[in-house]
Design a protein around this motif. Structure first.
Motif, short mmCIF file in Angstrom:
data_model
loop_
_atom_site.label_atom_id
_atom_site.label_comp_id
_atom_site.label_asym_id
_atom_site.label_seq_id
_atom_site.Cartn_x
_atom_site.Cartn_y
_atom_site.Cartn_z
N THR A 15 -3.09 -1.42 13.39
CA THR A 15 -2.57 -2.15 14.60
C THR A 15 -3.03 -1.25 15.62
OG1 THR A 15 -0.54 -1.03 14.30
CG2 THR A 15 -0.65 -3.22 13.42
N VAL A 16 -3.55 -1.71 16.66
CA VAL A 16 -3.72 -0.87 17.95
C VAL A 16 -3.24 -1.81 19.18
CG1 VAL A 16 -6.22 -0.24 17.03
CG2 VAL A 16 -5.82 -2.45 18.37
N PRO A 17 -2.88 -0.89 20.14
CA PRO A 17 -2.18 -1.44 21.39
C PRO A 17 -2.94 -2.47 22.08
CG PRO A 17 -2.70 0.66 21.80
CD PRO A 17 -2.98 0.63 20.29
N CYS A 18 -2.58 -3.56 22.46
CA CYS A 18 -3.56 -4.64 23.15
C CYS A 18 -3.42 -4.23 24.90
CB CYS A 18 -2.85 -6.03 23.30
SG CYS A 18 -3.60 -7.09 23.88
N ARG A 19 -4.52 -4.34 25.36
CA ARG A 19 -4.94 -3.97 26.64
C ARG A 19 -3.86 -5.05 27.42
NH1 ARG A 19 -10.99 -3.62 28.80
NH2 ARG A 19 -9.64 -2.79 30.49
N PRO A 20 -3.17 -4.51 28.70
CA PRO A 20 -2.40 -5.22 29.47
C PRO A 20 -3.27 -6.44 30.23
CG PRO A 20 -2.51 -2.96 30.31
CD PRO A 20 -3.24 -3.05 28.99
N ILE A 21 -2.67 -7.53 30.29
CA ILE A 21 -3.27 -8.42 30.97
C ILE A 21 -2.71 -8.63 32.65
CG2 ILE A 21 -3.56 -11.00 31.50
CD1 ILE A 21 -3.33 -11.38 28.35
#
Length: 503
Positions: free
Chosen positions: A463-469
């Motif tokens: 799992t990798v952190p998702c880039r914020p929208i």
């Protein structure tokens, strides 16, 4: 009481307002006494009478009009509270005893103003350091009396002696500040000061520091106004040096008190003392305190030996300070070794304990070479040397035990290695790279077609952190300025058809 606690003291208008409020309080106290004498039980009536006498005494004390009547009111209130404290529940007895203790300073102050008491200024200082809600009105009076007494004594203080050299003190403000500090030093260093709690001693030290800082400020102002008078400037520079050195000496004493308190707490935690302590102490705190002491004593040595000509007494004093610095370094190294030992770093702790013992022996030799050695410090250094020897033996034994346990763990781990594959389920499969710190089999049973389980190929998903929208919604609400004035203007010349069409 709120007006009394103003930072710069009450002015004439505020003092008049204070007296009016006290008059109203005394009036309501008299009415309460009259009402309780008619309607309440005898105990309540006595409490109301004591309260009314107490408030009337405070009013007379603030007015400074009738000391005899004020004394009688305070004594009546004290007698009633003393009797009431003998009966009733425990909480009521404690409250009555507190009120009796608050009334005693007011009674002694009234006797002092009436000339019936031979109370010294040190005793007035003791009264001013007492705390309690009923003593707030008395604090300002005591400060005024002590300031007046210091002004009278400051006339006789013409010089300050330090290291056998006398420095003239000509400024009256400087005299008062030095005299105030010296009086508190006498009270702090007296035999009766051993019964004072640590917080009271720290309060004394803070007041001493403030007094000497004020004295230094007045000396610096005199240096500015001295101009080109060399003799006066030389005297003021010597006086400033003496006051600064005394200030550093008191700082060392205060930090030494902090060290002794921290040592007591640490001994209690280690089971070497029966004293109760409130907060835990770590060896790192003592290391920090000894760093401060070493810095203080270094600054004091540099300041004492500064100047154009070094006197013999200054050189001998610097030697004494160097011997004390060695003792502080030994103590610092000892507690640094204890912190490493507590962290399980026995090799570093062993080296530090040996180094601390060497510092202690060097400091002991330096103390013995002095003309007048500090017997208490010599005793502490001998005990420290023995403790270093004992602790070094302990950490050596702990290090050997730790190494032996590590070797046993390694032997047991190697002996428990197995080439068997315990489970064939996919979810129970283990790979070598995931268990490098454990002794687990990584190859399957002999003759099996399964490959060795070194690493999973392809590697599993992680799992990798998702880039914020980010939605720029503010753009819709912005009114941009008009740019028509910056647009390129069209040529106004037109042809025949253009003119006809435009018309």
């Amino acid at each position: 009481m709120e007006i009394k606690q103003t930072p710069n003291g009450a002015n004439s208008h505020q003092r008049a307002h204070l007296i009016r409020r006290l008059s109203k309080a005394a009036k309501w106290g008299d009415l309460l006494e009259r009402l309780c004498s008619e309607k309440a039980d005898p105990r309540t009536a006595l409490e109301a009478a004591a309260y009314a006498s107490y408030m009337r005494g405070n009013l007379l004390l603030e007015r400074e009009a009738n000391w005899e009547n004020a004394l009688r009111k305070f004594k009546n209130a004290r007698a009633v509270y003393e009797e009431l404290g003998k009966y009733g529940d425990v909480e009521n007895q404690v409250l009555c005893r507190q009120r009796v203790e608050e009334l005693d300073p007011s009674i002694r102050y009234c006797l002092y103003k009436m000339g019936r008491s031979n109370m010294k200024e040190s005793e007035l200082l003791d009264l001013s350091t007492q705390e309690g809600p009923g003593l707030d009105l008395l604090q300002g009076k005591l400060e005024a009396v002590m300031a007046e007494a210091r002004l009278q004594q400051a006339v006789s203080l013409t010089e300050l002696e330090w290291l056998g050299h006398k420095f003239p003190v000509k400024n009256e403000k400087t005299r008062v500040c030095i005299l105030k500090a010296q009086e508190m030093e006498k009270d702090l260093l007296s035999p009766t000061s051993n019964s004072l709690v640590a917080d009271k001693k720290f309060t004394f030290y803070d007041k001493i520091f403030m007094a000497y800082q004020d004295a230094k400020r007045h000396i610096r102002d005199d240096l500015v106004t001295a101009g080109g008078a060399e003799d006066m400037r030389e005297d003021l520079i010597g006086l400033d040096k003496a006051v600064s050195c005394i200030l550093l000496q008191r700082t060392i004493e205060r930090n030494s008190l902090l060290v002794s308190l921290a040592k007591n707490r640490l001994r209690h935690q280690q089971g070497l003392s029966d004293e109760r302590t409130e907060k835990p102490t770590k060896p790192e705190e003592l290391v920090r305190l000894y760093d401060l002491l070493i810095q203080n004593i270094t600054d004091l040595s540099d300041l004492a030996t500064s100047g154009r000509e070094r006197r013999i007494d200054e050189s001998s004093y610097a030697v004494e300070l160097a011997a004390r610095r060695l003792a502080f370094q030994a103590e610092r190294c000892f507690y640094l070794a204890q912190s490493y030992s507590a962290a399980g770093k026995f090799a570093e702790a062993y080296v530090l304990f040996h180094s601390a013992r060497g510092h202690a022996d060097s400091a002991l030799q330096s103390q013995q070479q002095l003309q007048v050695s500090d017997k208490g410090l010599v005793k502490e250094l001998r005990e420290l040397s023995e403790q270093c020897r004992a602790q070094s033996c302990l950490v050596h034994a702990w290090a050997l035990n730790k190494a032996e346990k590590a070797e046993e763990k390694l032997q047991k781990g190697v002996a428990s290695l197995s080439l068997k594959h315990e489970s064939s389920r996919k979810e129970d499969v283990k790979y070598l790279l995931d268990y490098l710190d454990k002794y687990e089999a990584a190859i399957s049973v002999a003759g099996s077609k399964e490959p060795p389980r070194i690493v999973q190929v392809p590697p599993p998903f992680t799992t990798v952190p998702c880039r914020p929208i980010v939605l720029d919604t503010a753009l819709n609400a912005i009114d941009f300025p008009s740019l028509e004035g910056r647009l390129k203007k069209e040529d106004k010349k037109k042809g025949f058809l253009g003119k006809w069409w435009g018309s």
